[in-house]
Design a protein around this motif. Structure first.
Motif, PDB file in Angstrom:
ATOM      1  N   LYS A 141      -3.957 -10.562  -4.070  1.00  0.00           N
ATOM      2  CA  LYS A 141      -3.064 -10.095  -5.143  1.00  0.00           C
ATOM      3  C   LYS A 141      -2.801  -8.601  -5.002  1.00  0.00           C
ATOM      4  O   LYS A 141      -3.711  -7.825  -4.741  1.00  0.00           O
ATOM      5  CB  LYS A 141      -3.722 -10.363  -6.495  1.00  0.00           C
ATOM      6  CG  LYS A 141      -2.917  -9.845  -7.649  1.00  0.00           C
ATOM      7  CD  LYS A 141      -3.723  -9.786  -8.923  1.00  0.00           C
ATOM      8  CE  LYS A 141      -2.926  -9.158 -10.061  1.00  0.00           C
ATOM      9  NZ  LYS A 141      -2.622  -7.745  -9.876  1.00  0.00           N
ATOM     10  N   GLU A 142      -1.545  -8.259  -5.151  1.00  0.00           N
ATOM     11  CA  GLU A 142      -1.164  -6.838  -5.180  1.00  0.00           C
ATOM     12  C   GLU A 142      -0.364  -6.579  -6.454  1.00  0.00           C
ATOM     13  O   GLU A 142       0.112  -7.513  -7.104  1.00  0.00           O
ATOM     14  CB  GLU A 142      -0.294  -6.494  -3.954  1.00  0.00           C
ATOM     15  CG  GLU A 142      -0.924  -5.575  -2.926  1.00  0.00           C
ATOM     16  CD  GLU A 142      -1.469  -4.259  -3.457  1.00  0.00           C
ATOM     17  OE1 GLU A 142      -1.078  -3.836  -4.570  1.00  0.00           O
ATOM     18  OE2 GLU A 142      -2.298  -3.636  -2.763  1.00  0.00           O
ATOM     19  N   ALA A 143      -0.195  -5.297  -6.796  1.00  0.00           N
ATOM     20  CA  ALA A 143       0.534  -4.968  -8.020  1.00  0.00           C
ATOM     21  C   ALA A 143       2.047  -4.949  -7.792  1.00  0.00           C
ATOM     22  O   ALA A 143       2.817  -5.266  -8.696  1.00  0.00           O
ATOM     23  CB  ALA A 143       0.060  -3.620  -8.544  1.00  0.00           C
ATOM     24  N   ALA A 144       2.470  -4.588  -6.583  1.00  0.00           N
ATOM     25  CA  ALA A 144       3.916  -4.462  -6.341  1.00  0.00           C
ATOM     26  C   ALA A 144       4.322  -5.212  -5.082  1.00  0.00           C
ATOM     27  O   ALA A 144       3.543  -5.295  -4.123  1.00  0.00           O
ATOM     28  CB  ALA A 144       4.284  -2.992  -6.201  1.00  0.00           C
ATOM     29  N   GLN A 145       5.561  -5.746  -5.105  1.00  0.00           N
ATOM     30  CA  GLN A 145       6.022  -6.595  -3.999  1.00  0.00           C
ATOM     31  C   GLN A 145       6.006  -5.858  -2.659  1.00  0.00           C
ATOM     32  O   GLN A 145       5.584  -6.412  -1.643  1.00  0.00           O
ATOM     33  CB  GLN A 145       7.448  -7.108  -4.302  1.00  0.00           C
ATOM     34  CG  GLN A 145       7.962  -8.161  -3.335  1.00  0.00           C
ATOM     35  CD  GLN A 145       7.158  -9.469  -3.396  1.00  0.00           C
ATOM     36  OE1 GLN A 145       6.890 -10.003  -4.472  1.00  0.00           O
ATOM     37  NE2 GLN A 145       6.720  -9.980  -2.239  1.00  0.00           N
ATOM     38  N   ASP A 146       6.458  -4.575  -2.655  1.00  0.00           N
ATOM     39  CA  ASP A 146       6.536  -3.893  -1.358  1.00  0.00           C
ATOM     40  C   ASP A 146       5.134  -3.700  -0.759  1.00  0.00           C
ATOM     41  O   ASP A 146       4.933  -3.858   0.447  1.00  0.00           O
ATOM     42  CB  ASP A 146       7.303  -2.566  -1.452  1.00  0.00           C
ATOM     43  CG  ASP A 146       6.706  -1.623  -2.481  1.00  0.00           C
ATOM     44  OD1 ASP A 146       5.999  -2.117  -3.383  1.00  0.00           O
ATOM     45  OD2 ASP A 146       6.936  -0.404  -2.373  1.00  0.00           O
ATOM     46  N   ALA A 147       4.138  -3.393  -1.600  1.00  0.00           N
ATOM     47  CA  ALA A 147       2.761  -3.216  -1.105  1.00  0.00           C
ATOM     48  C   ALA A 147       2.216  -4.547  -0.581  1.00  0.00           C
ATOM     49  O   ALA A 147       1.537  -4.603   0.457  1.00  0.00           O
ATOM     50  CB  ALA A 147       1.862  -2.687  -2.207  1.00  0.00           C
TER      51      ALA A 147
END
Ligand code: 3H9
Length: 710
Positions: A327-333
């Motif tokens: 899981k990441e907070a932002a799509q680009d990351a």
């Protein structure tokens, strides 16, 4: 024949079974038992052929490594395996070696003394002695080139990698692969060859070829050993021994091999590598957590954070066949993280480590997403977000709400207080540190950090999980930086002081590289990212003791956005291929900073660089040991070998201190204390105690083990 070697008859075939669990090592009694059984078979008129096989999980894993220490300390005479092997080879009836599991080291040497070798498809053969700092000592370097050819023998003896059955068949080491039951296959084969003349490996010479062709093989191998086994003596020694096989008759070749073997066996490098072999296994043993402690089953994992660490951790789970959500907070990351994972796998496929199909399977096990969906099914959740207490606590509070009641919550923190992190949850007994090392898909260390509430079941599960993930799990107590980073802090500090005092950046790195470190400390900082330490320093600023010297330059580099390789500049300047060069700008910055701080600049030798940095590790290691943060000195050594690029052939910082002499290390530390002050260099009380009583870190471990057993 004795309790380790059994002899039975199956009609006209004699079956010799080696039964010395767990790995059928050639402990005292085994070679003698085999030789006696061979004699019995030779003398029995009803027997026409012989099969040698291992009971349990393997054929023979080699000489009993525990015996080597007894020989070098004078408690046991030298090993004499050669005469027994000649008895096998001279047996007038065909001797068939039936191999499953591993025929390693002395095991392969026994097998090669037989007349035929059969193997199951999953078997492996090898001469891994160089990994213990020795060479094959029972004719391996003489018989292997006769069976497999010079190039293959050099490769196997000098680099120690195992060879699978099929490759061994192609190379001529194995004569036939047996599908199905090995013993019945071997007995069938023995009947086929009974009564026929038996080929003796030592009499074969067709694969030794001419010396001009061989010269190139040896030159290439020496070049490769210099590059890939930097600093190690055994690989070169093994090449010399195989070369002897091409120049001397068999018996003289064996004599030469025995001389080289003995030189290697008595070397400090061999003692260090044997320490590393057993150390890797010792760290799995935790005195207050018995082997039968129940563990949780880890079937599904989830990772918070898809950065360098999170991505690498997810790969570990996927490699072990465990489905993992990232899981990441932002799509680009998230996209960047997944692209890195894909690139790493693609590189492995390109290098032939595994197939595209394996890569596809592993990629399919990793599920990237922006939400906590599915986290409620995970058996373990690993937090791998930036190193900041507030953020970590927030993440733990969040996952505590979602995770199922018995889910383990692990933090990949490299320095922070695991108890404080656990306090953000309602289940501190299920919270533990799982500190992976960058690159997490490559480095073998997993530092497992025990909080004050962490349950034994969670620790036992973590240790078992480390093994499953193909890591060396080392248990550490909770303190700032745990074992590895608490010590590296002192090492890095001294490296930076040395440049402020006049050593060039590349001189500091060069001295430690020549000592054997995988890379110098400043280059390592550039690789890891100087901003990581910067962030940690800011986090702990309030703990700095006023008036105590601290390194000045790293913060200035960060303020100038020189974060290391990722920004193309750090301690060094990097070209497009990430090749470093010394940067005059950095040299000028260091000089200016030192002048302004009133630091005297002088010439500094490579020896001082090594002593200042490595003894800083040892001194802090001794404190860590005394405080019980590390269970044994060998645990510290395994952290350094598997996580920090410390050369295995030096055994680790604490083993190295023993080889220098604890007293000598202390004397030098006392000199540093006089020059640089007690805040930085007060000798650890344990170091003083050991020196005063002429003891070693190894004896400290032994005393601890004895006390635990008492
Ligand atoms: C040699 O042969 C020299 C010759 O040329 C002759 C000269 C004259 N001895 O690794 P594991 C123990 S040099 C003593 O957890 P796995 C190990 O410590 C030798 N003990 O299992 C452990 O004990 P514990 C060349 C040994 O399934 C237990 O067995 N051979 C030996 O993951 C289980 O081991 C090698 O270098 C030994 N030879 O892996 C092979 N081997 O349970 C070294 C193992 O108390 N061994 N033990 O912790 C290995 O590579 C792996 O152990 C093996 C099994 C692949 C065999």
């Amino acid at each position: 024949m004795n309790e380790l070697v059994k002899f039975t008859r199956q009609g006209e075939v004699g079956v010799i079974t080696i039964d010395n669990p767990p790995v059928n090592a050639l402990s005292p009694g085994v070679p003698e038992g085999i030789a006696a059984a061979i004699d019995a078979a030779a003398a029995d008129p009803d027997i026409r052929a012989v099969v040698v096989i291992g009971a349990g999980r393997t054929f023979i894993a080699g000489a009993d490594i525990r015996e080597f220490g007894k020989i070098t300390s004078g408690h046991r005479p030298r090993l004499t395996l050669l005469p027994q092997l000649l008895r096998i080879e001279d047996c007038p009836k065909p001797v068939v070696m039936a191999i499953h599991g591993t025929a390693f080291g002395g095991g392969l040497e026994v097998a090669m003394a037989g007349h035929y070798r059969l193997a199951v498809p999953s078997a492996q053969v090898g001469q891994p002695e160089v990994k213990l700092g020795i060479i094959p000592g029972a004719g391996g370097t003489q018989r292997l080139p006769r069976l497999a050819g010079v190039a293959k023998a050099v490769e196997m003896c000098a680099f120690g990698e195992p060879v699978k059955s099929q490759d061994a068949l192609t190379a001529g080491i194995v004569d036939r692969i047996i599908e199905g039951d090995l013993l019945s296959g071997a007995i069938g084969f023995a009947r086929e060859v009974a009564g026929k003349p038996a080929p003796k490996t030592r009499e074969r010479s067709e694969k030794l070829t001419d010396s001009s062709g061989n010269a190139a093989v040896f030159a290439t191998a020496r070049e490769q050993a210099r590059k890939t086994r930097r600093g190690q003596t055994a690989p070169m020694a093994a090449i010399d021994a195989v070369e002897a096989a091409t120049k001397l008759p068999f018996d003289q070749g064996c004599e030469r091999e025995a001389e080289i073997f003995r030189e290697c066996l008595f070397s400090t490098q061999s003692k260090a590598l044997i320490h590393a072999f057993f150390g890797e296994r010792t760290v799995a043993k935790i005195p207050d957590i018995p082997k039968d402690t129940p563990t949780y089953e880890i079937r599904r994992a989830a990772v918070v954070g898809a950065g360098t660490m999170g991505g690498g951790i997810a790969m570990n789970y996927a490699n072990a066949g465990i489905p993992v959500i990232v899981k990441e907070a932002a799509q680009d990351a998230l996209d960047r993280g997944m692209a890195t994972i894909r690139k790493n796998y693609e590189n492995s496929v390109k290098k032939g480590r595994f197939s595209q199909a394996v890569m596809d399977q592993r990629m399919a096990l990793i599920k990237p997403q922006l939400t906590y969906d599915g986290f409620e099914q995970a058996d373990i959740i690993v937090e791998a977000v930036f190193e900041g207490m507030a953020l970590k606590k927030q993440v733990f509070a969040e996952i505590d709400k979602i995770a199922k009641p018995d889910c383990i919550l692990a933090s990949n923190t490299s320095t922070l207080d695991i108890d404080e992190i656990a306090s953000a949850t309602t289940r501190p007994h299920l919270v533990i540190g799982h500190h992976f090392f960058s690159p997490a898909n490559v480095m073998r260390l997993l530092e497992i950090v025990r909080g004050k509430a962490t349950s034994k079941q969670v620790i036992a599960t973590s240790m078992a999980l480390a093994k499953k993930l193909n890591k060396v799990g080392v248990l550490a107590g909770n303190c700032r930086g745990f074992i590895g980073n608490r010590m590296i802090h002192c090492y890095g500090r001294e490296a930076q002081f040395l440049v402020e005092e006049g050593a060039a950046v590349e001189a500091v790195d060069g001295a430690l590289y020549d000592f054997g470190m995988a890379m110098g400390p400043l280059a390592m900082g550039d690789l890891a990212g100087l901003d990581v330490g910067w962030r940690i320093r800011k986090e702990f600023k309030h703990l700095e003791k006023p008036g105590v010297r601290r390194p000045l330059v790293a913060d200035l580099l960060c303020e100038a956005s020189r974060f290391g390789q990722k920004t193309g500049k750090g301690w060094y300047i990097y070209d497009a291929d990430r090749k470093p060069s010394p940067d005059p700008e950095v040299a000028a910055l260091i000089e200016k900073t030192a002048r302004e701080a009133g630091i005297e600049r002088r010439n500094i030798t490579a020896q001082e660089i090594v002593e200042r940095t490595i003894y800083a590790l040892v001194n802090e290691g001794a404190r860590i040991l005394e405080e019980g943060i590390a269970l044994r000195s060998v645990d510290i050594d395994m952290v350094y070998l598997n996580g920090y690029g410390f050369p295995a052939w030096r055994g680790g910082p604490m083993f190295y201190a023993d080889t220098v002499g604890v007293k000598n290390v202390l004397a030098r530390i006392q000199e540093f204390e006089k020059r640089h002050g007690p805040d930085l260099w007060a000798p650890a009380p344990l170091l003083k105690r050991l020196a005063d009583s002429a003891k070693t870190f190894a004896s400290f471990d032994q005393d601890k083990e004895t006390a635990a057993g008492a």
